[in-house]
Design a protein around this motif. Sequence first.
Motif, PDB file in Angstrom:
ATOM      1  N   SER A  10     -52.030  54.287  -5.377  1.00 19.95           N
ATOM      2  CA  SER A  10     -52.158  55.305  -6.421  1.00 19.95           C
ATOM      3  C   SER A  10     -51.488  56.603  -5.993  1.00 19.95           C
ATOM      4  O   SER A  10     -51.208  56.838  -4.806  1.00 19.95           O
ATOM      5  CB  SER A  10     -53.638  55.562  -6.730  1.00 19.95           C
ATOM      6  N   LEU A  11     -51.238  57.482  -6.931  1.00 20.46           N
ATOM      7  CA  LEU A  11     -50.598  58.768  -6.649  1.00 20.46           C
ATOM      8  C   LEU A  11     -51.473  59.639  -5.754  1.00 20.46           C
ATOM      9  O   LEU A  11     -50.968  60.382  -4.902  1.00 20.46           O
ATOM     10  CB  LEU A  11     -50.304  59.492  -7.963  1.00 20.46           C
ATOM     11  N   THR A  12     -52.758  59.539  -5.937  1.00 25.55           N
ATOM     12  CA  THR A  12     -53.666  60.340  -5.100  1.00 25.55           C
ATOM     13  C   THR A  12     -53.562  59.931  -3.652  1.00 25.55           C
ATOM     14  O   THR A  12     -53.507  60.762  -2.726  1.00 25.55           O
ATOM     15  CB  THR A  12     -55.103  60.183  -5.592  1.00 25.55           C
ATOM     16  N   PHE A  16     -52.224  62.117  -0.466  1.00 22.50           N
ATOM     17  CA  PHE A  16     -53.040  62.296   0.737  1.00 22.50           C
ATOM     18  C   PHE A  16     -52.257  61.904   1.986  1.00 22.50           C
ATOM     19  O   PHE A  16     -52.274  62.605   3.001  1.00 22.50           O
ATOM     20  CB  PHE A  16     -54.317  61.457   0.611  1.00 22.50           C
ATOM     21  N   LEU A  17     -51.531  60.780   1.904  1.00 23.75           N
ATOM     22  CA  LEU A  17     -50.727  60.344   3.055  1.00 23.75           C
ATOM     23  C   LEU A  17     -49.609  61.346   3.364  1.00 23.75           C
ATOM     24  O   LEU A  17     -49.302  61.618   4.535  1.00 23.75           O
ATOM     25  CB  LEU A  17     -50.149  58.955   2.785  1.00 23.75           C
ATOM     26  N   ALA A  18     -49.007  61.903   2.326  1.00 22.35           N
ATOM     27  CA  ALA A  18     -47.942  62.890   2.541  1.00 22.35           C
ATOM     28  C   ALA A  18     -48.481  64.144   3.219  1.00 22.35           C
ATOM     29  O   ALA A  18     -47.850  64.704   4.136  1.00 22.35           O
ATOM     30  CB  ALA A  18     -47.280  63.247   1.214  1.00 22.35           C
ATOM     31  N   VAL A  19     -49.663  64.574   2.775  1.00 22.77           N
ATOM     32  CA  VAL A  19     -50.261  65.769   3.386  1.00 22.77           C
ATOM     33  C   VAL A  19     -50.607  65.504   4.845  1.00 22.77           C
ATOM     34  O   VAL A  19     -50.379  66.342   5.727  1.00 22.77           O
ATOM     35  CB  VAL A  19     -51.508  66.197   2.587  1.00 22.77           C
ATOM     36  N   VAL A  20     -51.160  64.332   5.121  1.00 22.25           N
ATOM     37  CA  VAL A  20     -51.514  63.995   6.497  1.00 22.25           C
ATOM     38  C   VAL A  20     -50.274  63.929   7.384  1.00 22.25           C
ATOM     39  O   VAL A  20     -50.252  64.441   8.505  1.00 22.25           O
ATOM     40  CB  VAL A  20     -52.286  62.665   6.527  1.00 22.25           C
ATOM     41  N   CYS A  21     -49.230  63.294   6.862  1.00 20.86           N
ATOM     42  CA  CYS A  21     -47.982  63.209   7.647  1.00 20.86           C
ATOM     43  C   CYS A  21     -47.393  64.594   7.898  1.00 20.86           C
ATOM     44  O   CYS A  21     -46.918  64.887   9.001  1.00 20.86           O
ATOM     45  CB  CYS A  21     -46.983  62.317   6.922  1.00 20.86           C
ATOM     46  N   SER A  22     -47.437  65.429   6.889  1.00 22.20           N
ATOM     47  CA  SER A  22     -46.910  66.795   7.057  1.00 22.20           C
ATOM     48  C   SER A  22     -47.710  67.556   8.092  1.00 22.20           C
ATOM     49  O   SER A  22     -47.145  68.245   8.954  1.00 22.20           O
ATOM     50  CB  SER A  22     -46.941  67.531   5.712  1.00 22.20           C
TER      51      SER A  22
END
Length: 283
Positions: A10-12, A16-22
């Motif tokens: 899902s987009l959520t 969340f994964l993008a924020v964690v990776c960043s």
Amino acid sequence: MNQIYYRGPSLTLRLFLAVVCSAGLMFLDRYTDSSTQLRSYLTTAVSPLFYVASLPETLFSGASEQFMSQQTMLDENNRLKETLLQQSGQLQLLRFLQQENEKLRALLSSAAQIPGEPLVAEVLAVYSHPFSHQVVLNKGSADGVLDHQPVIDDQGVVGQIVSRGPTSSRALLISDNTHALSVRAERTGVRAVVEGLGQWDLLRVMHLPHSTDIREGDRLLTSGLDGRFPEGYPVARVSRISQDVSQPFMVVYAEPYAQLDRVRHVLLLSKPDAAVAAAAEQP
């Protein structure tokens, strides 16, 4: 299950994964040195792309500057040609006037005041005294500098030599409050005396009666009557006239043509009496 309609995470979850990776990358970049080397490799890898991307703008800017420089040179060349043509015409007129002047002086049995070869000098320093307008020049007695020798620049009269050494000399400017010289108004021929006031941009015309024909904007030239300055050199322009009938003379101020507070190169002219003596000695 048909893979065509597979939607994935899902987009959520993706956000969340993008924020964690960043956050993880920022942590590694802040507290470890491994990211520095990685960034260096990435910068080296993409630097050719920057050059390629900026190449069209660089070429366009270079061509534009070259065209503008060439156009500027062409415009300046045209202006110089026009100036040369105008000065050539003025020179022809001056030659004619000089011939006429020589004829008139011959009729009056008057010796022509022909200045000798001028000497170019450079201002080395400004005299340190706050109430004295003097400059030090890089020419002295070894170069042929004489006492009271007139000094001019490309605009008008600057002053005269008051002391000299072997390799340098000191010139008193016309703005000094102890300096005075004889002038005449170009428009009417009225003779007067101009003295300095201790100000770079202001002189005073002395002892003019209220009936004198003088106006703002009149050009004041050297008259040659003081025996120091050759005749006909620009001195100042009348800037202000004040008449008070209770005073015997009108108050007249003038602005010097020479930029006395920023002069750098000057010409030292031969004194009129020296020029006349040299002319008389020639066969």
